[in-house]
Design a protein around this motif. Structure first.
Motif, PDB file in Angstrom:
ATOM      1  N   TYR A  77       0.820  -1.226   0.000  1.00  0.00           N
ATOM      2  CA  TYR A  77       0.000   0.000   0.000  1.00  0.00           C
ATOM      3  C   TYR A  77       0.850   1.271   0.000  1.00  0.00           C
ATOM      4  O   TYR A  77       0.404   2.325   0.424  1.00  0.00           O
ATOM      5  CB  TYR A  77      -0.921  -0.006   1.226  1.00  0.00           C
ATOM      6  N   LEU A  78       2.091   1.144  -0.496  1.00  0.00           N
ATOM      7  CA  LEU A  78       2.968   2.322  -0.538  1.00  0.00           C
ATOM      8  C   LEU A  78       2.611   3.290  -1.662  1.00  0.00           C
ATOM      9  O   LEU A  78       2.791   4.497  -1.542  1.00  0.00           O
ATOM     10  CB  LEU A  78       4.428   1.889  -0.707  1.00  0.00           C
ATOM     11  N   LYS A  79       2.102   2.761  -2.767  1.00  0.00           N
ATOM     12  CA  LYS A  79       1.845   3.604  -3.931  1.00  0.00           C
ATOM     13  C   LYS A  79       0.764   4.641  -3.612  1.00  0.00           C
ATOM     14  O   LYS A  79      -0.316   4.307  -3.121  1.00  0.00           O
ATOM     15  CB  LYS A  79       1.394   2.737  -5.112  1.00  0.00           C
ATOM     16  N   SER A  80       1.079   5.889  -3.924  1.00  0.00           N
ATOM     17  CA  SER A  80       0.164   6.981  -3.579  1.00  0.00           C
ATOM     18  C   SER A  80      -1.084   7.011  -4.451  1.00  0.00           C
ATOM     19  O   SER A  80      -2.058   7.686  -4.104  1.00  0.00           O
ATOM     20  CB  SER A  80       0.896   8.323  -3.683  1.00  0.00           C
ATOM     21  N   ASP A  81      -1.059   6.301  -5.587  1.00  0.00           N
ATOM     22  CA  ASP A  81      -2.239   6.315  -6.455  1.00  0.00           C
ATOM     23  C   ASP A  81      -3.288   5.288  -6.032  1.00  0.00           C
ATOM     24  O   ASP A  81      -4.374   5.227  -6.610  1.00  0.00           O
ATOM     25  CB  ASP A  81      -1.832   6.086  -7.916  1.00  0.00           C
ATOM     26  N   LEU A  82      -2.963   4.468  -5.023  1.00  0.00           N
ATOM     27  CA  LEU A  82      -3.949   3.499  -4.529  1.00  0.00           C
ATOM     28  C   LEU A  82      -4.972   4.210  -3.637  1.00  0.00           C
ATOM     29  O   LEU A  82      -4.637   5.164  -2.924  1.00  0.00           O
ATOM     30  CB  LEU A  82      -3.250   2.400  -3.733  1.00  0.00           C
ATOM     31  N   PRO A  83      -6.223   3.759  -3.647  1.00  0.00           N
ATOM     32  CA  PRO A  83      -7.235   4.419  -2.810  1.00  0.00           C
ATOM     33  C   PRO A  83      -7.080   4.128  -1.317  1.00  0.00           C
ATOM     34  O   PRO A  83      -7.686   4.808  -0.490  1.00  0.00           O
ATOM     35  CB  PRO A  83      -8.554   3.849  -3.344  1.00  0.00           C
ATOM     36  N   ALA A  84      -6.299   3.109  -0.962  1.00  0.00           N
ATOM     37  CA  ALA A  84      -6.127   2.734   0.446  1.00  0.00           C
ATOM     38  C   ALA A  84      -4.690   2.970   0.888  1.00  0.00           C
ATOM     39  O   ALA A  84      -3.769   2.989   0.087  1.00  0.00           O
ATOM     40  CB  ALA A  84      -6.509   1.271   0.653  1.00  0.00           C
ATOM     41  N   GLN A  85      -4.518   3.188   2.189  1.00  0.00           N
ATOM     42  CA  GLN A  85      -3.182   3.340   2.767  1.00  0.00           C
ATOM     43  C   GLN A  85      -3.071   2.442   3.988  1.00  0.00           C
ATOM     44  O   GLN A  85      -4.081   1.997   4.549  1.00  0.00           O
ATOM     45  CB  GLN A  85      -2.955   4.792   3.174  1.00  0.00           C
ATOM     46  N   ILE A  86      -1.848   2.178   4.397  1.00  0.00           N
ATOM     47  CA  ILE A  86      -1.630   1.385   5.607  1.00  0.00           C
ATOM     48  C   ILE A  86      -0.735   2.173   6.547  1.00  0.00           C
ATOM     49  O   ILE A  86       0.207   2.844   6.111  1.00  0.00           O
ATOM     50  CB  ILE A  86      -1.005   0.009   5.261  1.00  0.00           C
ATOM     51  N   ILE A  87      -1.061   2.161   7.825  1.00  0.00           N
ATOM     52  CA  ILE A  87      -0.263   2.890   8.821  1.00  0.00           C
ATOM     53  C   ILE A  87       0.106   1.960   9.960  1.00  0.00           C
ATOM     54  O   ILE A  87      -0.546   0.934  10.188  1.00  0.00           O
ATOM     55  CB  ILE A  87      -1.029   4.098   9.387  1.00  0.00           C
ATOM     56  N   ARG A  88       1.204   2.312  10.651  1.00  0.00           N
ATOM     57  CA  ARG A  88       1.546   1.646  11.908  1.00  0.00           C
ATOM     58  C   ARG A  88       1.108   2.598  13.021  1.00  0.00           C
ATOM     59  O   ARG A  88       1.682   3.685  13.185  1.00  0.00           O
ATOM     60  CB  ARG A  88       3.056   1.385  11.996  1.00  0.00           C
ATOM     61  N   PRO A  89       0.076   2.259  13.781  1.00  0.00           N
ATOM     62  CA  PRO A  89      -0.448   3.181  14.793  1.00  0.00           C
ATOM     63  C   PRO A  89       0.608   3.691  15.762  1.00  0.00           C
ATOM     64  O   PRO A  89       0.548   4.853  16.175  1.00  0.00           O
ATOM     65  CB  PRO A  89      -1.507   2.331  15.506  1.00  0.00           C
ATOM     66  N   LEU A  90       1.588   2.841  16.105  1.00  0.00           N
ATOM     67  CA  LEU A  90       2.600   3.295  17.063  1.00  0.00           C
ATOM     68  C   LEU A  90       3.445   4.419  16.466  1.00  0.00           C
ATOM     69  O   LEU A  90       3.793   5.380  17.172  1.00  0.00           O
ATOM     70  CB  LEU A  90       3.493   2.115  17.467  1.00  0.00           C
ATOM     71  N   ASP A  91       3.757   4.326  15.160  1.00  0.00           N
ATOM     72  CA  ASP A  91       4.516   5.406  14.508  1.00  0.00           C
ATOM     73  C   ASP A  91       3.709   6.706  14.489  1.00  0.00           C
ATOM     74  O   ASP A  91       4.242   7.783  14.760  1.00  0.00           O
ATOM     75  CB  ASP A  91       4.880   5.000  13.075  1.00  0.00           C
ATOM     76  N   GLU A  92       2.428   6.588  14.157  1.00  0.00           N
ATOM     77  CA  GLU A  92       1.584   7.790  14.118  1.00  0.00           C
ATOM     78  C   GLU A  92       1.412   8.381  15.521  1.00  0.00           C
ATOM     79  O   GLU A  92       1.351   9.598  15.695  1.00  0.00           O
ATOM     80  CB  GLU A  92       0.214   7.450  13.521  1.00  0.00           C
ATOM     81  N   PHE A  93       1.350   7.481  16.509  1.00  0.00           N
ATOM     82  CA  PHE A  93       1.242   7.950  17.890  1.00  0.00           C
ATOM     83  C   PHE A  93       2.488   8.734  18.303  1.00  0.00           C
ATOM     84  O   PHE A  93       2.394   9.789  18.950  1.00  0.00           O
ATOM     85  CB  PHE A  93       1.039   6.748  18.825  1.00  0.00           C
ATOM     86  N   GLU A  94       3.675   8.212  17.924  1.00  0.00           N
ATOM     87  CA  GLU A  94       4.919   8.911  18.270  1.00  0.00           C
ATOM     88  C   GLU A  94       4.948  10.294  17.613  1.00  0.00           C
ATOM     89  O   GLU A  94       5.387  11.276  18.230  1.00  0.00           O
ATOM     90  CB  GLU A  94       6.131   8.089  17.818  1.00  0.00           C
ATOM     91  N   THR A  95       4.469  10.365  16.370  1.00  0.00           N
ATOM     92  CA  THR A  95       4.416  11.662  15.688  1.00  0.00           C
ATOM     93  C   THR A  95       3.493  12.621  16.427  1.00  0.00           C
ATOM     94  O   THR A  95       3.812  13.806  16.623  1.00  0.00           O
ATOM     95  CB  THR A  95       3.920  11.469  14.246  1.00  0.00           C
ATOM     96  N   LEU A  96       2.323  12.086  16.836  1.00  0.00           N
ATOM     97  CA  LEU A  96       1.368  12.918  17.572  1.00  0.00           C
ATOM     98  C   LEU A  96       1.965  13.402  18.888  1.00  0.00           C
ATOM     99  O   LEU A  96       1.831  14.578  19.258  1.00  0.00           O
ATOM    100  CB  LEU A  96       0.091  12.108  17.829  1.00  0.00           C
TER     101      LEU A  96
END
Length: 391
Positions: free
Chosen positions: A278-297
């Motif tokens: 799900y790395l390609k930006s033209d795909l309608p879906a994305q995948i995240i690692r919640p812990l990484d997003e939490f650290e950013t927050l």
């Protein structure tokens, strides 16, 4: 001499207790604010980190990763595009892990309705404490805190909230049957309503149940084998054993909406493969690692916290300056009093010690007030964080 100075200072602050308490409260409040902010940030970090760490990956529609995190883990309604069931089927077909769908668009009593499947409960280690799990369309189970606050019991009913109050032609609220109450686990699950995905689609109007179209008067049109009833046909807003058979879905089920898909990869290799898919930006879906997003927050929060502490430090400095000015003016107004004490033979050193003792009394009261306020914030930090997450 010290006891005499203490005696004079003590009687002065007691005689002017209202003035002393106001000054001490102002100092305490200024000192407590930075401590309270730090306590709240640490409590939020503790409450959110564990849930983020227990969710390896989340797939959602492409958009804000933070919105996806809040939607999938905390059931917040964010302006995100929807996934479809087709994406869920593709993930499951890859056989790289367990895929658990969640759909969080609707509410009841201002609490989120979470459409999901039974895998969710084993994934979050949730168990039913009273009653049983939902078994058919229209059933739901509720979190422990929600049941306690709203007095919900097994066998009772909940109405889904109408999205637009003044939309008379919109979807009617669904009357859901409560079949169970979950055991408390100290997470947002305690304040949520869980039901089957199909029930949430029923709330959305993608499925419905109605009276049989047996009379010609009830039929509006017949097109391509489909029979369309007119407005006289009674629609059901509650699923019962009697009318369960009349409920049916329209359209392609693979196009039905989902908010997010929780992923539990089989191993590190499967996790990497899913991330790469799900790395390609033209795909309608994305995948995240919640812990990484939490650290950013949290990094953002820490920057805001640092800025707030700098501002509060300047405020504290200003407050201390004002307090010093108040003491200076007070001592100036009491010149006659100190002159009288001087005439009575009290040394200048004893008078200075008396003034310092009065300042020490006020400072001690201010510190006690700050400690008490911080303790109150500390003891209610989890409750406050929970309320913030509900906003």
């Amino acid at each position: 001499m010290i006891s005499a100075c203490f005696h004079l200072a003590w009687h002065y602050v007691v005689r002017h207790r209202l003035q002393t308490l106001l000054l001490a409260a102002a100092l305490g409040l200024v000192l407590a604010l930075p401590l309270s902010i730090r306590v709240i940030v640490r409590a939020a970090e503790s409450a959110m980190r564990e849930r983020a760490a227990s969710t390896p990956q989340v797939i959602g529609a492409r958009g804000s990763a933070l919105d996806l995190l809040l939607t999938a883990l905390y059931f917040k309604r964010q302006p995100l595009p929807m996934l479809t069931v087709k994406t869920l089927e593709e993930v499951r077909a890859a056989k790289l892990g367990t895929a658990i769908p969640v759909y969080t668009r609707f509410h009841a009593l201002e609490y989120p309705i979470v459409g999901t499947q039974l895998d969710y409960f084993s994934f979050r280690e949730l168990r039913v404490e009273q009653g049983r799990m939902f078994a058919r369309l229209g059933d739901c189970v509720v979190g422990a805190d929600l049941a306690k606050k709203q007095g919900i019991e097994v066998g009772g009913h909940l109405y889904s909230s109408q999205e637009q109050v003044f939309d008379l032609a919109g979807i009617y609220p669904l009357k859901m049957r409560v079949t169970g109450i979950l055991a408390a686990n100290g997470t947002p699950d305690d304040e949520a309503i869980f039901t089957d995905l199909k029930t949430t689609w029923l709330i959305e109007g993608l499925a419905h149940g109605h009276d049989d179209l047996v009379s010609k008067e009830a039929i509006l049109t017949k097109e391509n084998g489909n029979v369309v009833g007119n407005a006289s046909v009674r629609m059901f807003n509650q699923v019962t054993e009697k009318n369960l058979g009349s409920f049916h879905f329209h359209g392609d089920l693979t196009a039905y909406p989902l908010s997010a898909i929780l992923i539990q990869p089989t191993d590190a290799k499967a996790e990497a493969l899913l991330a790469g898919r799900y790395l390609k930006s033209d795909l309608p879906a994305q995948i995240i690692r919640p812990l990484d997003e939490f650290e950013t927050l949290m990094n953002t929060l820490f920057q805001i916290e640092t800025l707030a502490l700098v501002v509060l430090s300047l405020l504290a400095l200003a407050a201390l300056s004002v307090a010093a000015l108040v003491f200076a003016l007070t001592f100036r107004l009491r010149t006659r009093e100190f002159t009288t004490l001087d005439d009575l033979g009290i040394s200048r050193r004893a008078l200075a010690l008396t003034k310092l003792t009065e300042v020490a009394f006020v400072t001690f009261l201010g510190l006690a007030f700050a400690a008490g306020l911080t303790a109150v914030v500390w003891s209610n930090a989890e409750l406050g964080v929970g309320l913030l997450l509900r906003l």
